[in-house]
Design an enzyme around this catalytic site. Structure first.
Site: not given
Ligand code: NAD
Length: 481
Positions: A175, A251, A285, A382
């Site tokens: 997803k 992650e 991240c 962040e």
């Molecule tokens: P997000 O949590 O908003 O979204 C990530 C994914 O989760 C998307 O596919 C989104 O559609 C899905 N999602 C959102 N709400 C959901 C719910 N209620 N139930 C299930 N799935 C849901 O994050 P983002 O804005 O896409 O990404 C940025 C974040 O990701 C930052 O905090 C960043 O630090 C983190 N990140 C971490 C790593 C790592 O390896 N640690 C790598 C890249 C990004």
């Protein structure tokens, strides 16, 4: 410009959402719609689950050589098609074309790595307490796995999960972020052309991630989830996973300190600060969020960083020479503005940048703030933007305490020529990834992952495949009877 209409990839078929809904994918550099993608819901997720479960026994019994062959072929195709894949990534995510090319190579490297790891799923024998018994440890695929991925690395965050899942013999449903579904669908096309059996990989795109993902979380036979994204959503998924005790890998968000000691090679520290801060315009991240610089060199470091960031060209990532793309969406620009305004109001000084661009695109220029302190929002959350927040420190003890004063624990960077200090910091900084004189530590053969609220489990490296394997043992009796 003609707007492409994409399809979902479910059970090896290209298909629309049952409700016939679509959503727009927007280029953040131009604010133009570049594609329409099916807006899937729980029905599509259930179809993907059924298809995966139907093929699961066959995939679990395939040989490592068969799985490695498909993964290697997909990696080769990614490399051959890198220019096209990178252009799509730049259009949907905004990062400069050269960075997109770098990400495609990084993404392919996970498939290559796990193609090889699939051949090394070794068991073990353990001496038993009875001469009549033997103990054999075997590893088996954990089963149907779900990947939920973010937009900031639209290809690598997928292959870092699909690579080990497929290598271990698990089918996977992805997803992807609704902001960058096109790169995900390209990866599906590549796997289809590489000969992956139908149903082993499905890509389900949609704008209502809550219900879409819940349909899989409620299904007992989804045995594993791997999520990369925000800490808030990670916590929610962990609660949902508890109901059927699914294996989880997370992650999550970071809050990386970037520490420069007075004895460091200053030019190398600045060069690495540019990478750690500006890769993906700070939307990473592992982006350096808090720059702690030892007091005697604060001015020299700030001046050199300012020269380097001022020389970067901001614009559409498809244009020549651009090294600073747009942020992903207006909300992201708002967050950066909020952090800069809060810091200024609490006494920080703007050395470079400091206000958003005008015209089309979600642009925010490279910015440096000096005299930042730990009470400011930018030092606590962040930022996910191109703002270097510089804070002075005096002693090693002090900076370790300040760097550790967060719930996050993903990446930390430090620059020093003192080898004893390198080891002291490596042991005492509460972070999973430590860049010692290195602003770009991520690579397929290393165990990427965070401590504390930054995550659970590791991706990449020989540890990465363990996340998709169950350990079983056989106690074999009757040896001598
Ligand atoms: P997000 O949590 O908003 O979204 C990530 C994914 O989760 C998307 O596919 C989104 O559609 C899905 N999602 C959102 N709400 C959901 C719910 N209620 N139930 C299930 N799935 C849901 O994050 P983002 O804005 O896409 O990404 C940025 C974040 O990701 C930052 O905090 C960043 O630090 C983190 N990140 C971490 C790593 C790592 O390896 N640690 C790598 C890249 C990004």
């Amino acid at each position: 410009m003609e707007i492409e209409t994409a399809q979902l990839f479910i059970g090896g078929e290209w298909t629309d959402a049952s409700g016939g809904d679509y959503f727009d994918v927007v280029n953040p550099a131009t604010e133009r719609v570049i594609a329409r993608v099916p807006d899937a819901g729980p029905d599509e997720m259930r179809r993907a689950i059924d298809a995966a479960l139907a093929v699961q026994p066959h995939w679990a019994e395939s040989t490592a050589a068969e799985r490695a062959g498909i993964l290697s072929k997909a990696a080769r195709m990614m490399r051959e098609q890198a220019d096209d894949l990178a252009r799509i990534m730049t259009e949907e995510e905004g990062k400069p074309f050269s960075e997109s090319l770098g990400e495609i190579s990084y993404a392919a490297s996970f498939l290559e790595w796990f193609a090889e790891e699939s051949k090394r799923i070794y068991g073990e024998t353990i001496p038993a307490n009875s001469s009549n018994k033997r103990i054999l440890v075997i590893k088996r695929p954990v089963g149907l796995s779900l990947a939920i991925t973010p937009w900031n690395f639209p290809a690598a965050m997928i292959t870092r999960k699909v690579g080990p899942a497929l290598a271990a013999g698990c089918p996977m449903i992805v997803k992807p972020s609704e902001l960058t579904p096109l790169s995900a669908l390209e990866i599906a096309r590549i796997f289809e052309e590489a000969g992956l059996p139908k149903g082993v990989l499905s890509i389900v795109t949609g704008t209502r991630p809550g219900p879409l993902v819940a349909a899989a979380m409620e299904e007992f036979r989804v045995r594993k989830i791997s999520f990369t994204g925000s800490t808030a959503v990670g916590k929610l998924l962990m609660k949902q996973a508890a109901d059927s005790v699914k294996r989880v890998s997370f992650e999550l968000g970071g809050q990386a300190p970037f520490i420069v000691f007075a004895d460091a090679d200053l030019d190398a520290a600045v060069e690495n600060a540019v990478i750690a801060k500006m890769r993906s315009v700070g939307e990473s991240c592992v982006a350096a969020n808090r720059m702690y610089v030892q007091r005697p060199i604060v001015e020299a470091f700030t001046a050199k960083l300012s020269t380097a960031l001022a020389a970067m060209k901001m614009g559409n990532g498809l244009e020549d020479g651009v090294s600073v793309g747009p942020l992903i969406e207006p909300r992201a620009v708002d967050k950066v503005e909020r952090h800069v305004a809060d810091a200024r109001q609490k006494g920080a000084t703007v050395i470079l940048g400091g206000s958003k661009g005008t015209g089309a695109g979600y642009f925010y220029p490279p910015t440096i703030l000096a005299n930042v302190d730990d009470s400011m929002l930018i030092a606590q959350e962040e930022t996910f933007g191109p703002v270097a927040a510089i804070m002075a420190f005096d002693t090693e003890e002090e900076v370790i305490a300040r760097a550790n004063n967060t719930h996050a624990g993903l990446a930390a960077y430090f620059f020093t020529r003192d080898i004893g200090r390198v080891m002291r910091l490596a042991e005492r900084l509460e972070y999973g990834i430590l860049g010692a004189n290195d602003g770009l530590p991520s690579t397929a053969q290393a165990p990427f992952g965070g401590l504390k609220e930054s995550g659970l489990g590791r991706e990449g490296s020989h540890y990465g495949i363990d996340e998709y394997l169950d350990i079983k043992y056989v106690s074999l009796g009757g040896i001598n009877t």
